[in-house]
Structure formats: structure tokens, C-alpha cells
Design a protein around this motif. Structure first.
Motif, PDB file in Angstrom:
ATOM      1  N   ALA A 177     -55.289  12.707  18.914  1.00  0.00           N
ATOM      2  CA  ALA A 177     -54.817  13.984  19.464  1.00  0.00           C
ATOM      3  C   ALA A 177     -53.298  13.990  19.614  1.00  0.00           C
ATOM      4  O   ALA A 177     -52.633  14.993  19.313  1.00  0.00           O
ATOM      5  N   ALA A 178     -52.730  12.862  20.072  1.00  0.00           N
ATOM      6  CA  ALA A 178     -51.283  12.777  20.230  1.00  0.00           C
ATOM      7  C   ALA A 178     -50.576  12.864  18.882  1.00  0.00           C
ATOM      8  O   ALA A 178     -49.568  13.574  18.733  1.00  0.00           O
ATOM      9  N   LEU A 179     -51.090  12.154  17.883  1.00  0.00           N
ATOM     10  CA  LEU A 179     -50.497  12.200  16.548  1.00  0.00           C
ATOM     11  C   LEU A 179     -50.559  13.611  15.974  1.00  0.00           C
ATOM     12  O   LEU A 179     -49.593  14.100  15.373  1.00  0.00           O
ATOM     13  N   THR A 180     -51.695  14.276  16.162  1.00  0.00           N
ATOM     14  CA  THR A 180     -51.864  15.631  15.641  1.00  0.00           C
ATOM     15  C   THR A 180     -50.867  16.582  16.286  1.00  0.00           C
ATOM     16  O   THR A 180     -50.204  17.377  15.603  1.00  0.00           O
ATOM     17  N   MET A 181     -50.755  16.515  17.606  1.00  0.00           N
ATOM     18  CA  MET A 181     -49.835  17.390  18.324  1.00  0.00           C
ATOM     19  C   MET A 181     -48.386  17.131  17.929  1.00  0.00           C
ATOM     20  O   MET A 181     -47.622  18.054  17.636  1.00  0.00           O
ATOM     21  N   ILE A 250     -39.339  16.210  22.085  1.00  0.00           N
ATOM     22  CA  ILE A 250     -40.540  16.959  21.679  1.00  0.00           C
ATOM     23  C   ILE A 250     -41.705  16.603  22.593  1.00  0.00           C
ATOM     24  O   ILE A 250     -42.452  17.482  23.060  1.00  0.00           O
ATOM     25  N   LEU A 251     -41.858  15.307  22.853  1.00  0.00           N
ATOM     26  CA  LEU A 251     -42.910  14.883  23.778  1.00  0.00           C
ATOM     27  C   LEU A 251     -42.730  15.532  25.150  1.00  0.00           C
ATOM     28  O   LEU A 251     -43.673  16.095  25.722  1.00  0.00           O
ATOM     29  N   GLN A 280     -51.659   5.620  24.594  1.00  0.00           N
ATOM     30  CA  GLN A 280     -51.445   5.748  26.026  1.00  0.00           C
ATOM     31  C   GLN A 280     -50.564   6.943  26.398  1.00  0.00           C
ATOM     32  O   GLN A 280     -50.167   7.070  27.552  1.00  0.00           O
ATOM     33  N   VAL A 281     -50.249   7.825  25.447  1.00  0.00           N
ATOM     34  CA  VAL A 281     -49.433   9.000  25.760  1.00  0.00           C
ATOM     35  C   VAL A 281     -49.989   9.676  27.008  1.00  0.00           C
ATOM     36  O   VAL A 281     -51.196   9.916  27.122  1.00  0.00           O
ATOM     37  N   LEU A 282     -49.117   9.995  27.950  1.00  0.00           N
ATOM     38  CA  LEU A 282     -49.591  10.458  29.258  1.00  0.00           C
ATOM     39  C   LEU A 282     -48.969  11.787  29.663  1.00  0.00           C
ATOM     40  O   LEU A 282     -47.869  12.151  29.224  1.00  0.00           O
TER      41      LEU A 282
END
Length: 326
Positions: A177-181, A250-251, A280-282
């Protein structure tokens, strides 16, 4: 019992799966079904037909899993031109790229035999179950995360066998999900090709070529070095810093922090950087440790850039990112 219908043998084509002479009613229904379930059934029928005439795959090979994954488990559109979607493609494991605490990464070739235009090199990240990994910071990263299915949440809390598998899938899903976003937002991350259970297939970031330009030679199968291992000149250091600030921005603008950012999970591919290892993106708001971990990311990365002669300050970077987040 299904009624069998004899049809004339189809004209031979160049499609590797056009090798069968008869279908039963179930097969015909699958070929008229445009749903994702129909696609999976077609793939099964076609592969069964081919396997009757083709030699068995090698132990390190499998048929491409592209068509078998569920809708929503494939990478965002528009997809890069190098993504191979043909059912005739074969996945071949080429060896281990990296072993880690929670997952191992393998180099995988996805290609249609005898068709040079249908070729790509991928990084296959395969998560281990909780009993086989050592990701000891779980609690700090998962606070604020929601587990959609109550059954999974209870199993994870009980640490049952199913719960351990569900926990591994949770980390894989979070990274996909993090990579896609991030890829959709223009951040320098590998393109996420697909996720299948606890395996993520993503763009392989090679030392000498980007995906789409890979020629298949041994040199192009060498992974790009980690930022910690390179000694760039002053101009390249400044370019890397600008790219890193942009990626972290961006994050932050989407309300997230990497949480474990370091020169060891940033790749240096020529003049560009690529951020990896994102399970672990939070959420900066939902996670009570969010701002602390963001500050740690800033401190760690600024220390590396200062060691390469660039005058940067983690406090200024942190303030810039917080402003973008709110």
C-alpha cells in the motif's frame, strides 16, 4: 456432469496457450466470463492444456502469477511498459538479493520464452511468519493501524498459527500500500508490480540500468548499491539531498513518515536515489510515536549528508516536513 461439446481444432497461432483441440462447457463459460474469477479460471484451463504438451518447468520456475492475484493486488496504472502481463510468462528465481529481519528479497525474471519484448527483472520480497522473523520493533510501528477483519485481529493477538501468518500478511500489505501510494505520488520508490499473500513483486533497481532498459546481461542483474556504500562527488551529494527532501516531503504531505529511514534503505542508482523497505510506514497523527520517529529519520539522514560534506540541519528538515504534514 458437464456436457462436452466437440469443436474444430483452432488454427495454430503464435500464442503459447493456443495448443488445445477441445473445450468442455465449463471452459467455454470461463472464456466468456470477464470477471477476475473468469481470468483465473481461463489461466488454469490454458495452463492445463499447455502442460499436456510442454515439458515440466524447472524447480526454480513457475508460471507467472499475474493473472491469479485478485483485483486490487496489482500495481497502479498507468503501468510502466516493462511490466509483463502475459499468461505465457514464466517466473524464474535467479537467487537471493538480500536477507533481512522480517523478509528475504530474491531476484526474479518474468519473461515469455522466445519473446525478447516480454522480459523484466523483479525483486521478490517474501515475508516470513512471525515465528521465523526478528522484527523487534513491531509494537511502535503498528500503533494506530487498523486490522480490517476482526478474526485476523483476534488471531494476531492470540499469536496462533493463523495469526502469525496474518501478521506477516499485514506487513506485506502495508508495504504494498505504501509503495502504491508513493509511486502514484511521484516519490522515488520501486514500482509495485503485485502482491500475492506474503510475496511482493516490485521493480528491480539495478546498478547499471533502470527497468525497461535492462538487457538481461549479468552486469544489469547487479543491485544498485545502498547510499551508505557510495562516495559521491559534491554535486551528486546535493542532488541526492534534494531528492531525499522531496521524497520525505511527499510522505509528510500524505500524513506519513518512513519510520526507519537510513542510508541502508536508500539505493543510489547513478544520479538518482530510490527509497526501499517500507513496511513500517506510519501515520503521523494516529501513531503516538509518529513525530519522534520522523525526527529520528531526519537526524539519521542529516548525519550521513553531513559526513559527505553537506551542511544540513535535522531541526530545519523536521520543521519543513511538519509544515507539509499540517
Amino acid at each position: 456432469m458437464h456436457e462436452h461439446i466437440d469443436l474444430p481444432a483452432p488454427t495454430r497461432s503464435t500464442d503459447a496457450f493456443d495448443t488445445f483441440d477441445t473445450f468442455d462447457a465449463e471452459a467455454l463459460a470461463a472464456f466468456h466470463d470477464t470477471s477476475s474469477d473468469g481470468a483465473r479460471r481461463r489461466t488454469s484451463f490454458l495452463r492445463d492444456a499447455v502442460e499436456d504438451d510442454e515439458p515440466a518447468l524447472d524447480p526454480d520456475q513457475r508460471w507467472s502469477t499475474w493473472s491469479s492475484v485478485e483485483k486490487g493486488m496489482r500495481g497502479p496504472e498507468p503501468r510502466p511498459g516493462w511490466v509483463v502481463t502475459a499468461d505465457a510468462a514464466i517466473d524464474t528465481d535467479l537467487g537471493v538479493l538480500k536477507t533481512g529481519k522480517e523478509a528475504d528479497v530474491f531476484l526474479l525474471e518474468r519473461a515469455v520464452p522466445d519473446d525478447p519484448g516480454q522480459f523484466s527483472l523483479l525483486a521478490a520480497k517474501r515475508y516470513r511468519s512471525s515465528e521465523h522473523r526478528a522484527f523487534h520493533r513491531d509494537s511502535a510501528y503498528v500503533e494506530g493501524r487498523q486490522v480490517r477483519r476482526s478474526r485476523d485481529r483476534r488471531a494476531i493477538e492470540r499469536k496462533s498459527s493463523y495469526g502469525r501468518e496474518a501478521a506477516a500478511a499485514q506487513w506485506a500489505n502495508a508495504e504494498f500500500a505504501a509503495l502504491t501510494m508513493l509511486w502514484s505520488a511521484g516519490a522515488p520508490v520501486p514500482y509495485p508490480v503485485q502482491i500475492d499473500g506474503t510475496e511482493i513483486l516490485m521493480e528491480f533497481v539495478g546498478e547499471h540500468a533502470s527497468s525497461g532498459e535492462i538487457d538481461g546481461s549479468p552486469a544489469s542483474r547487479v543491485a544498485a548499491p545502498r547510499l551508505a556504500r557510495v562516495r559521491p562527488d559534491a554535486g551528486t551529494v546535493e542532488a541526492y539531498w534534494d531528492q531525499l527532501r522531496g521524497a520525505m516531503g511527499i510522505l509528510a504531505a500524505h500524513g506519513y513518515a518512513h519510520g526507519d529511514l537510513s542510508p541502508y534503505n536508500v539505493l543510489a542508482q547513478g544520479g538518482r536515489i530510490v527509497i526501499i523497505d517500507l513496511p513500517q510506514v506510519l501515520d503521523l497523527v494516529a501513531n503516538p510515536h509518529g513525530t519522534d520517529l520522523l525526527m529520528r529519520d531526519c537526524r539519521t539522514m542529516c548525519a550521513w549528508f553531513r559526513s559527505r560534506g553537506l551542511d544540513v540541519d535535522e531541526g530545519e528538515l523536521f520543521a519543513e516536513l511538519i509544515a507539509q504534514a499540517w
